[in-house]
Design an enzyme around this catalytic site. Structure first.
Site, PDB file in Angstrom:
ATOM      1  N   CYS A  82      74.750  90.252 113.510  1.00 47.36           N
ATOM      2  CA  CYS A  82      73.488  91.015 113.442  1.00 47.36           C
ATOM      3  C   CYS A  82      72.780  90.900 112.099  1.00 47.36           C
ATOM      4  O   CYS A  82      71.662  91.380 111.946  1.00 47.36           O
ATOM      5  CB  CYS A  82      73.748  92.488 113.745  1.00 47.36           C
ATOM      6  N   CYS A 205      72.350 104.584 120.729  1.00 43.68           N
ATOM      7  CA  CYS A 205      72.577 103.133 120.723  1.00 43.68           C
ATOM      8  C   CYS A 205      71.256 102.378 120.718  1.00 43.68           C
ATOM      9  O   CYS A 205      70.313 102.757 121.405  1.00 43.68           O
ATOM     10  CB  CYS A 205      73.331 102.701 121.979  1.00 43.68           C
ATOM     11  N   HIS A 331      67.040  95.345 119.369  1.00 43.66           N
ATOM     12  CA  HIS A 331      67.842  94.618 118.378  1.00 43.66           C
ATOM     13  C   HIS A 331      68.189  93.221 118.876  1.00 43.66           C
ATOM     14  O   HIS A 331      69.277  92.990 119.384  1.00 43.66           O
ATOM     15  CB  HIS A 331      69.092  95.448 118.086  1.00 43.66           C
TER      16      HIS A 331
HETATM   17  C1  LIG Z   1      73.770 101.368 125.467  1.00 45.87           C
HETATM   18  C2  LIG Z   1      73.810 100.239 126.492  1.00 45.87           C
HETATM   19  C3  LIG Z   1      75.242  99.942 126.879  1.00 45.87           C
HETATM   20  C4  LIG Z   1      72.982 100.648 127.693  1.00 45.87           C
HETATM   21  O1  LIG Z   1      72.851  99.543 128.550  1.00 45.87           O
HETATM   22  P1  LIG Z   1      72.507  99.709 130.120  1.00 45.87           P
HETATM   23  O2  LIG Z   1      73.518 100.575 130.751  1.00 45.87           O
HETATM   24  O3  LIG Z   1      72.323  98.326 130.637  1.00 45.87           O
HETATM   25  O4  LIG Z   1      71.166 100.536 130.131  1.00 45.87           O
HETATM   26  P2  LIG Z   1      69.667 100.004 130.195  1.00 45.87           P
HETATM   27  O5  LIG Z   1      69.460  99.001 129.124  1.00 45.87           O
HETATM   28  O6  LIG Z   1      69.337  99.616 131.581  1.00 45.87           O
HETATM   29  O7  LIG Z   1      68.883 101.334 129.795  1.00 45.87           O
HETATM   30  C5  LIG Z   1      68.748 102.424 130.663  1.00 45.87           C
HETATM   31  C6  LIG Z   1      67.393 103.072 130.420  1.00 45.87           C
HETATM   32  O8  LIG Z   1      67.331 103.654 129.119  1.00 45.87           O
HETATM   33  C7  LIG Z   1      66.301 103.079 128.329  1.00 45.87           C
HETATM   34  N1  LIG Z   1      66.811 102.889 126.983  1.00 45.87           N
HETATM   35  C8  LIG Z   1      67.938 102.210 126.659  1.00 45.87           C
HETATM   36  N2  LIG Z   1      68.135 102.257 125.338  1.00 45.87           N
HETATM   37  C9  LIG Z   1      67.113 102.965 124.815  1.00 45.87           C
HETATM   38  C10 LIG Z   1      66.765 103.338 123.497  1.00 45.87           C
HETATM   39  N3  LIG Z   1      67.527 102.994 122.441  1.00 45.87           N
HETATM   40  N4  LIG Z   1      65.639 104.052 123.313  1.00 45.87           N
HETATM   41  C11 LIG Z   1      64.874 104.413 124.351  1.00 45.87           C
HETATM   42  N5  LIG Z   1      65.162 104.092 125.630  1.00 45.87           N
HETATM   43  C12 LIG Z   1      66.263 103.378 125.852  1.00 45.87           C
HETATM   44  C13 LIG Z   1      65.987 101.762 129.020  1.00 45.87           C
HETATM   45  O9  LIG Z   1      64.646 101.396 128.851  1.00 45.87           O
HETATM   46  C14 LIG Z   1      66.257 102.078 130.463  1.00 45.87           C
HETATM   47  O10 LIG Z   1      65.127 102.771 130.979  1.00 45.87           O
HETATM   48  P3  LIG Z   1      64.534 102.364 132.421  1.00 45.87           P
HETATM   49  O11 LIG Z   1      65.669 102.624 133.370  1.00 45.87           O
HETATM   50  O12 LIG Z   1      63.388 103.279 132.551  1.00 45.87           O
HETATM   51  O13 LIG Z   1      64.172 100.925 132.278  1.00 45.87           O
HETATM   52  C15 LIG Z   1      73.214  98.940 125.867  1.00 45.87           C
HETATM   53  O14 LIG Z   1      71.890  99.183 125.502  1.00 45.87           O
HETATM   54  C16 LIG Z   1      73.986  98.457 124.678  1.00 45.87           C
HETATM   55  O15 LIG Z   1      74.987  97.773 124.832  1.00 45.87           O
HETATM   56  N6  LIG Z   1      73.562  98.779 123.444  1.00 45.87           N
HETATM   57  C17 LIG Z   1      74.248  98.390 122.221  1.00 45.87           C
HETATM   58  C18 LIG Z   1      73.825  97.004 121.787  1.00 45.87           C
HETATM   59  C19 LIG Z   1      74.633  96.534 120.624  1.00 45.87           C
HETATM   60  O16 LIG Z   1      75.805  96.821 120.504  1.00 45.87           O
HETATM   61  N7  LIG Z   1      74.028  95.759 119.713  1.00 45.87           N
HETATM   62  C20 LIG Z   1      74.651  95.285 118.536  1.00 45.87           C
HETATM   63  C21 LIG Z   1      74.808  96.387 117.557  1.00 45.87           C
HETATM   64  S1  LIG Z   1      75.023  95.855 115.882  1.00 45.87           S
END
Ligand SMILES: CC(C)(COP(=O)(O)OP(=O)(O)OC[C@H]1O[C@@H](n2cnc3c(N)ncnc32)[C@H](O)[C@@H]1OP(=O)(O)O)[C@@H](O)C(=O)NCCC(=O)NCCS
Ligand SMILES: [Zn+2]
Lengths: 382, 137
Positions: A82, A205, A331
């Site tokens: 990252c 997240c 991200h």
């Molecule tokens: C948290 C996580 C597991 C959720 O993934 P998911 O279950 O596939 O969920 P989605 O991405 O479909 O999000 C669900 C809903 O929340 C919303 N949403 C997700 N994250 C959001 C955020 N940070 N802020 C606002 N809305 C958010 C999405 O738009 C989606 O809305 P919708 O259903 O209206 O489209 C995933 O975003 C993730 O893995 N994040 C961490 C990424 C990471 O580790 N990066 C490296 C870090 S250094």
């Protein structure tokens, strides 16, 4: 002699962007060259930055360099998960400071929405020790959640305090047209959201995204011909920590950030209180809170109070992530460091619009790779 | 000797410390100790970076440990989706080394506390695979 940043560019961060990685990079590159006096032919080296395995292209530097018209100038690939593009900026800095090159383009990208969140975490899970930790189903949110738990136990940090970081993020994202999530999120939304890895919930997240960023760096004597408002790279620090959780000394902070910060402050001859505006790596709410402490914006253990007192809002003691941060921008791994630097450069050039910190002279960028594995801290001056 | 049986999903097959799996099958969780400087390593390693020695001896861990931190995952990477919720813990063993492992499913999430005493124990998985987990003592 010194090293400056003369141009910055970024694509919107979004899902299903509908174009390929070379086209994403082209958009960021074009944006960086938009209002400066420089043609691609004058760029004498490029550093291409991303994390592997989100798209199929191997050794992407050659592909991107050709598409941007930079061949036959040398091109290099920089990877530190990252923090890849701030690592790219460190490589660029050394190229310029050594005299090997005069003008360098650092381009970071990631296209993540071709795969699901679970597939992305499968990749990220293998960013841990694949022999001793990945077989247990580890992933980025889990790693940061374990740090959050330990921070809460040690200092009494609360889930509300973590949620307040996302509330701030949502507010500022409204003013950032390139952010993926441009909506306010309430404290209740945060606290009631589904648990991802306890105590971290959905809005603690960041989300995966597609996007690219571009930073054009030049030796100081070249800079004035390119732009009237070059920004000086005043301090640049980098450190690493152990990959394995079992070897970590600090479970309530990131030692690599502390080390990189110290180096950067020393080199820039400033102290934390001199920073007017900061971009920190808020891949998770807890990551921003630890950054406050690790960078010396408050004492260890007082990060929760700092956000509670709104001291990291515009007008506070030290405005942090007032472009929405990773929590709202999205991200796209390899593009993030460049996006953070772009925000600070815009602040120092007085181009930050609604979120301008008036008279900002010194800005700081904290960009972390892995779960506190690679730390880069960069200090920029007007 | 093959290491690929280790864990729910393995990513490594060859390693100098592959006999760790054999010991695990015999009910023992082993660390390695450097014969030259005396440092104890877990996860076990075959090479000591402090003095570049490769003369390491196996040493069994008692398994008695304390929880340093943990998280319960309700979302999981591909390959681990069927296991949610699962709790990942980091413990410190009485010998001083740390172990990263899952907490036993027998432990209710509400009972989990940082500082609680746990026991690291070998665990047989399906398909002849093997790992270790953290149990209540
Ligand atoms: C948290 C996580 C597991 C959720 O993934 P998911 O279950 O596939 O969920 P989605 O991405 O479909 O999000 C669900 C809903 O929340 C919303 N949403 C997700 N994250 C959001 C955020 N940070 N802020 C606002 N809305 C958010 C999405 O738009 C989606 O809305 P919708 O259903 O209206 O489209 C995933 O975003 C993730 O893995 N994040 C961490 C990424 C990471 O580790 N990066 C490296 C870090 S250094
Ligand atoms: Zn030794």
């Amino acid at each position: 002699m010194g090293v400056t940043i003369v141009g910055v560019g970024q694509t919107p961060f979004q899902r299903n962007c509908g174009i390929n990685i070379r086209e994403l990079c082209f958009e960021a590159f074009k944006d960086a060259l938009e209002d400066i006096n420089l043609t691609p032919k004058e760029i004498d080296a490029s550093v291409i930055c991303s994390a592997p395995e989100y798209d199929k292209q191997r050794s992407p530097a050659g592909l991107i360099s050709e598409y941007l018209g930079l061949a036959p100038k040398p091109t290099f690939y920089a990877e530190s998960l990252c923090s890849s593009s701030s690592t790219g900026v460190r490589v660029g800095y050394s190229f310029l400071e050594s005299g090997l090159h005069e003008i360098v383009a650092v381009i970071g990208f990631q296209k993540m929405s071709e795969i699901s969140s679970a597939e992305a975490q499968e990749r990220m899970g293998r960013g841990a020790d694949i022999q001793w930790e990945s077989p247990f189903g580890t992933m980025m949110p889990a790693g940061y959640a374990m740090l959050a738990r330990s921070h809460m136990k040690k200092y009494g940090t609360t889930e509300e305090q973590l949620a307040k970081i996302k509330v701030k993020s949502g507010k500022y994202a409204l003013a950032n047209p390139l952010a993926m999530f441009r909506r306010e999120i309430t404290l209740e939304d945060c606290l009631n959201a589904r648990v991802i890895a306890s105590p971290l919930k959905m809005f603690d997240c960041c989300a995966n995204a597609d996007g690219a960023s571009c930073i054009i760096m030049a030796r100081e004597e070249k800079a004035r011909k390119i732009t009237d408002t070059p920004v000086k790279v005043a301090g640049i620090g980098a450190a690493s920590d152990t990959l394995s959780t079992t070897s970590r000394a600090n479970l309530a902070g990131l030692d690599c950030a502390i080390q990189a910060g110290k180096q950067a402050y020393k080199m820039a001859r400033i102290e934390p209180k001199d920073v007017d505006v900061a971009e920190v790596h808020d891949c998770f709410s807890i990551a921003e809170l630890m950054a406050y402490e690790n960078l010396g914006f408050c004492k260890p253990g007082e990060g929760g109070k700092l956000i509670e007192d709104s001291q990291t809002y515009l007008g506070g003691k030290i405005p942090v992530n007032i472009d929405g941060g990773l929590l709202s921008k999205g991200h796209p791994i390899g593009a993030t460091g460049g996006s953070q630097i772009r925000t600070i450069v815009n602040q120092l050039q007085g181009k930050a619009g609604k979120t301008q910190v008036s008279g900002a002279e010194i800005g700081l960028v904290h960009n972390i790779g892995g779960i506190g594995l690679y730390g880069n801290v960069t200090i920029l001056k007007r | 000797m093959s290491f690929e049986k280790f864990g729910k999903i393995g990513f490594i097959s060859e390693t100098k410390v592959a006999s760790f799996v054999k010991h695990l099958e015999d009910g023992k969780i082993m660390a390695t100790r450097c014969s030259r400087c005396g440092k104890l390593y877990f996860p076990p390693r075959a090479d000591c970076p402090d003095d570049l020695s490769t003369d390491m001896k196996w040493q069994q861990l008692s398994g008695r440990c304390k929880l340093l931190t943990y998280t319960t995952a309700y979302f999981a990477p591909t390959g681990f989706r069927d296991d949610v919720p699962y709790t990942i813990g980091l413990v410190e063993c009485e010998e001083g080394v740390k172990v990263y492992a899952l907490l036993s499913k027998q432990i209710d999430e509400k009972e989990i506390r940082i500082g609680m005493n746990l026991q690291a124990t070998p665990l047989r998985l399906s398909d002849n695979r093997i790992t270790y987990e953290l149990k209540k003592c």
